[in-house]
Design a protein around this motif. Structure first.
Motif, PDB file in Angstrom:
ATOM      1  N   ILE A  65       9.997  -8.151  -6.903  1.00 22.02           N
ATOM      2  CA  ILE A  65      10.978  -7.577  -6.185  1.00 22.02           C
ATOM      3  C   ILE A  65      10.436  -7.229  -4.658  1.00 22.02           C
ATOM      4  O   ILE A  65      11.194  -6.801  -3.755  1.00 22.02           O
ATOM      5  CB  ILE A  65      11.691  -6.317  -6.761  1.00 22.02           C
ATOM      6  N   LEU A  66       9.248  -7.428  -4.436  1.00 18.86           N
ATOM      7  CA  LEU A  66       8.483  -7.141  -3.221  1.00 18.86           C
ATOM      8  C   LEU A  66       8.859  -5.734  -2.615  1.00 18.86           C
ATOM      9  O   LEU A  66       9.159  -5.356  -1.532  1.00 18.86           O
ATOM     10  CB  LEU A  66       9.209  -8.297  -2.257  1.00 18.86           C
ATOM     11  N   LYS A  67       8.953  -5.002  -3.716  1.00 21.84           N
ATOM     12  CA  LYS A  67       8.765  -3.393  -3.560  1.00 21.84           C
ATOM     13  C   LYS A  67       9.958  -2.995  -2.584  1.00 21.84           C
ATOM     14  O   LYS A  67      10.300  -2.826  -1.365  1.00 21.84           O
ATOM     15  CB  LYS A  67       7.526  -3.094  -2.715  1.00 21.84           C
ATOM     16  N   GLU A 274       3.283   3.297 -12.930  1.00 20.76           N
ATOM     17  CA  GLU A 274       3.981   3.392 -11.572  1.00 20.76           C
ATOM     18  C   GLU A 274       4.317   2.053 -11.138  1.00 20.76           C
ATOM     19  O   GLU A 274       5.054   1.793 -10.214  1.00 20.76           O
ATOM     20  CB  GLU A 274       3.029   4.306 -10.470  1.00 20.76           C
ATOM     21  N   GLU A 275       3.179   1.033 -11.177  1.00 27.88           N
ATOM     22  CA  GLU A 275       3.429  -0.203 -10.532  1.00 27.88           C
ATOM     23  C   GLU A 275       4.658  -0.725 -10.925  1.00 27.88           C
ATOM     24  O   GLU A 275       5.294  -1.562  -9.880  1.00 27.88           O
ATOM     25  CB  GLU A 275       2.140  -0.915 -10.831  1.00 27.88           C
ATOM     26  N   SER A 276       4.804  -0.672 -12.190  1.00 31.78           N
ATOM     27  CA  SER A 276       6.182  -1.387 -12.576  1.00 31.78           C
ATOM     28  C   SER A 276       7.299  -0.787 -11.953  1.00 31.78           C
ATOM     29  O   SER A 276       8.446  -1.550 -11.501  1.00 31.78           O
ATOM     30  CB  SER A 276       6.208  -1.318 -14.275  1.00 31.78           C
ATOM     31  N   LEU A 277       7.523   0.472 -11.694  1.00 33.09           N
ATOM     32  CA  LEU A 277       8.752   0.890 -11.185  1.00 33.09           C
ATOM     33  C   LEU A 277       8.679   0.753  -9.513  1.00 33.09           C
ATOM     34  O   LEU A 277       9.792   0.837  -9.126  1.00 33.09           O
ATOM     35  CB  LEU A 277       8.764   2.798 -11.359  1.00 33.09           C
ATOM     36  N   VAL A 278       7.611   0.842  -9.165  1.00 33.58           N
ATOM     37  CA  VAL A 278       7.390   0.188  -7.475  1.00 33.58           C
ATOM     38  C   VAL A 278       7.884  -1.242  -7.355  1.00 33.58           C
ATOM     39  O   VAL A 278       8.716  -1.639  -6.571  1.00 33.58           O
ATOM     40  CB  VAL A 278       6.083   0.376  -7.258  1.00 33.58           C
ATOM     41  N   GLY A 279       7.637  -2.079  -8.297  1.00 31.09           N
ATOM     42  CA  GLY A 279       7.703  -3.506  -8.161  1.00 31.09           C
ATOM     43  C   GLY A 279       9.462  -3.587  -8.525  1.00 31.09           C
ATOM     44  O   GLY A 279      10.111  -4.451  -7.760  1.00 31.09           O
ATOM     45  N   THR A 280      10.242  -2.831  -9.081  1.00 31.63           N
ATOM     46  CA  THR A 280      11.627  -2.759  -9.262  1.00 31.63           C
ATOM     47  C   THR A 280      12.475  -1.965  -8.216  1.00 31.63           C
ATOM     48  O   THR A 280      13.555  -2.145  -8.518  1.00 31.63           O
ATOM     49  CB  THR A 280      11.867  -2.714 -10.558  1.00 31.63           C
ATOM     50  N   GLY A 281      11.605  -1.363  -7.601  1.00 26.46           N
ATOM     51  CA  GLY A 281      12.390  -0.603  -6.511  1.00 26.46           C
ATOM     52  C   GLY A 281      12.804   1.021  -6.796  1.00 26.46           C
ATOM     53  O   GLY A 281      13.184   1.626  -5.992  1.00 26.46           O
ATOM     54  N   GLN A 282      12.493   1.296  -8.020  1.00 25.19           N
ATOM     55  CA  GLN A 282      12.810   2.829  -8.281  1.00 25.19           C
ATOM     56  C   GLN A 282      11.826   3.724  -7.559  1.00 25.19           C
ATOM     57  O   GLN A 282      12.329   5.095  -7.413  1.00 25.19           O
ATOM     58  CB  GLN A 282      12.733   3.056  -9.995  1.00 25.19           C
ATOM     59  N   LEU A 283      10.606   3.501  -7.607  1.00 29.05           N
ATOM     60  CA  LEU A 283       9.977   4.449  -6.895  1.00 29.05           C
ATOM     61  C   LEU A 283       9.314   3.666  -5.406  1.00 29.05           C
ATOM     62  O   LEU A 283       9.326   2.610  -5.454  1.00 29.05           O
ATOM     63  CB  LEU A 283       8.333   4.523  -7.773  1.00 29.05           C
ATOM     64  N   PRO A 284       9.071   4.630  -4.444  1.00 26.06           N
ATOM     65  CA  PRO A 284       8.879   6.125  -4.717  1.00 26.06           C
ATOM     66  C   PRO A 284      10.372   6.860  -4.410  1.00 26.06           C
ATOM     67  O   PRO A 284      10.624   7.974  -4.449  1.00 26.06           O
ATOM     68  CB  PRO A 284       8.232   6.473  -3.630  1.00 26.06           C
ATOM     69  N   LYS A 285      11.473   5.860  -4.053  1.00 30.62           N
ATOM     70  CA  LYS A 285      12.771   6.555  -3.714  1.00 30.62           C
ATOM     71  C   LYS A 285      13.371   7.466  -4.703  1.00 30.62           C
ATOM     72  O   LYS A 285      14.188   8.417  -4.449  1.00 30.62           O
ATOM     73  CB  LYS A 285      13.620   5.491  -3.159  1.00 30.62           C
ATOM     74  N   PHE A 286      13.339   7.247  -6.001  1.00 34.22           N
ATOM     75  CA  PHE A 286      14.232   7.665  -7.039  1.00 34.22           C
ATOM     76  C   PHE A 286      13.180   8.350  -7.986  1.00 34.22           C
ATOM     77  O   PHE A 286      13.631   8.655  -9.081  1.00 34.22           O
ATOM     78  CB  PHE A 286      15.074   6.624  -7.827  1.00 34.22           C
ATOM     79  N   ALA A 287      12.111   9.037  -7.362  1.00 32.25           N
ATOM     80  CA  ALA A 287      11.060   9.624  -8.359  1.00 32.25           C
ATOM     81  C   ALA A 287      11.790  10.827  -9.004  1.00 32.25           C
ATOM     82  O   ALA A 287      11.334  11.171 -10.265  1.00 32.25           O
ATOM     83  CB  ALA A 287       9.986  10.029  -7.470  1.00 32.25           C
ATOM     84  N   ASP A 288      12.626  11.497  -8.295  1.00 34.24           N
ATOM     85  CA  ASP A 288      13.216  12.802  -8.910  1.00 34.24           C
ATOM     86  C   ASP A 288      14.105  12.638 -10.010  1.00 34.24           C
ATOM     87  O   ASP A 288      14.762  13.548 -10.703  1.00 34.24           O
ATOM     88  CB  ASP A 288      13.921  13.690  -7.870  1.00 34.24           C
TER      89      ASP A 288
END
Length: 330
Positions: A65-67, A274-288
């Motif tokens: 997803i190119l982060k 963490e790497e998986s969620l960065v890859g699909t765009g959830q991190l860091p924007k939706f960490a909370d």
């Protein structure tokens, strides 16, 4: 009544965060280039996939997803002033102020540091090659060895600077939201949405329509109080026929994808790194918004849907074009 139960089970599954509900069927796509022209007609999720460039006869999926929004912003045009300004105008529709000057300044700094590092590396390699020749002639190489050692330290210094710049740039880009499509109308709220087309008519009932929570509670099939006691707010337990219906819906959707549409069923972890969620765009924007756990110095997260682990199945992987398309469901 059956439709109300279906909605109740689906809603309950989403509240409970279960990945087996229909919304979380978690289908990941990898398409031939020719299929991208109609990708929006295939799946809402698929429309968010970047259009990968060709690498010979292979496609590079290492940045699936190119982060987050990086792919849509820079995939085709690069970090040019024109591309950034175009993206900034689109993001302004979402009330997001993209600092174009800051990104360009970091990019310019990166190029200077990289150029200097390359020059030093070339000089070090050239001098290193000359040492053998000088030794064969019986000449003293003490001074040139000292020069090579000094150049080695300088190269390492600039490589360290390069890494710091890349981390800073990546962090900035990861916080940028996805840019809206050019055709998206600008509006202040949902009342200004534009209807593109309409299919069917909303069904009218000759009785008061109940909320799915009221239906589930009335059937003694949804218990929010018990779930709150066990886990906390925003959870629910399903019982009896509602629980059976929830399981049947998940099975029905999986069978439909596999038997009618040619998908491969996979079973994936509910906890990812963490790497998986960065890859699909959830991190860091939706960490909370995510549930996090950890072990020693590593962080792990509960998945929001199966989309995350399924998509990451082919992260950091090079696929031959003849292997495509890949279709997974979980």
């Amino acid at each position: 009544a059956a439709m109300h139960l279906v909605r109740a089970a689906m809603a309950a599954a989403m509240v409970a965060g279960l990945t087996s509900c229909t919304r979380a069927a978690g289908t990941a796509f990898a398409y031939h280039a020719s299929m991208f022209s109609n990708i929006n007609q295939i799946s809402p999720f698929a429309s968010r996939l970047p259009k990968f460039g060709m690498m010979g006869r292979k496609r590079q999926f290492s940045k699936l997803i190119l982060k987050g929004s990086i792919s849509s912003m820079f995939q085709s045009k690069g970090r040019t002033p024109e591309a950034l300004k175009e993206t900034a105008e689109l993001l302004a529709r979402k009330k997001f102020d993209l600092d174009v000057d800051a990104i360009l300044a970091i990019e310019a700094e990166r190029k200077v540091v990289q150029s200097k590092a390359n020059e030093l590396l070339h000089e070090r390699n050239t001098k290193s090659k000359s040492i053998g020749m000088l030794k064969s002639k019986g000449e003293d190489v003490t001074s040139i060895l000292e020069e090579v050692e000094g150049l080695k330290s300088q190269v390492q210094e600039y490589e360290g600077k390069m890494k710091e710049i890349e981390v800073k740039l990546e962090d900035m880009l990861l916080h940028i939201p996805n840019a809206p499509h050019e055709s998206s109308p600008v509006g202040s709220d949902e009342t200004e949405n534009v209807e593109i087309y309409k299919w069917g008519e909303p069904k009218k009932f000759n009785f008061p329509v109940k909320d799915h929570v009221d239906i589930g509670a009335g059937l003694k099939g949804m218990d929010f109080a018990a779930a709150t006691k066990i886990s906390g707010a925003r959870f629910v337990t399903l019982q009896g026929q509602v629980a059976q219906l929830h399981r049947a819906l998940a099975q029905f959707m999986l069978d439909t994808h596999v038997q009618k549409h040619g998908y491969s069923e996979v079973y994936v972890p509910y906890i990812v790194n963490e790497e998986s969620l960065v890859g699909t765009g959830q991190l860091p924007k939706f960490a909370d918004d995510l549930f996090m756990t950890g072990h020693q110095d590593r962080k792990f997260y509960l998945i929001p849907t199966a989309e995350v682990p399924v998509t990451n199945l082919i992260r950091d992987t090079v696929l031959a074009e003849e292997e495509l398309p890949l279709k997974f469901t979980a």
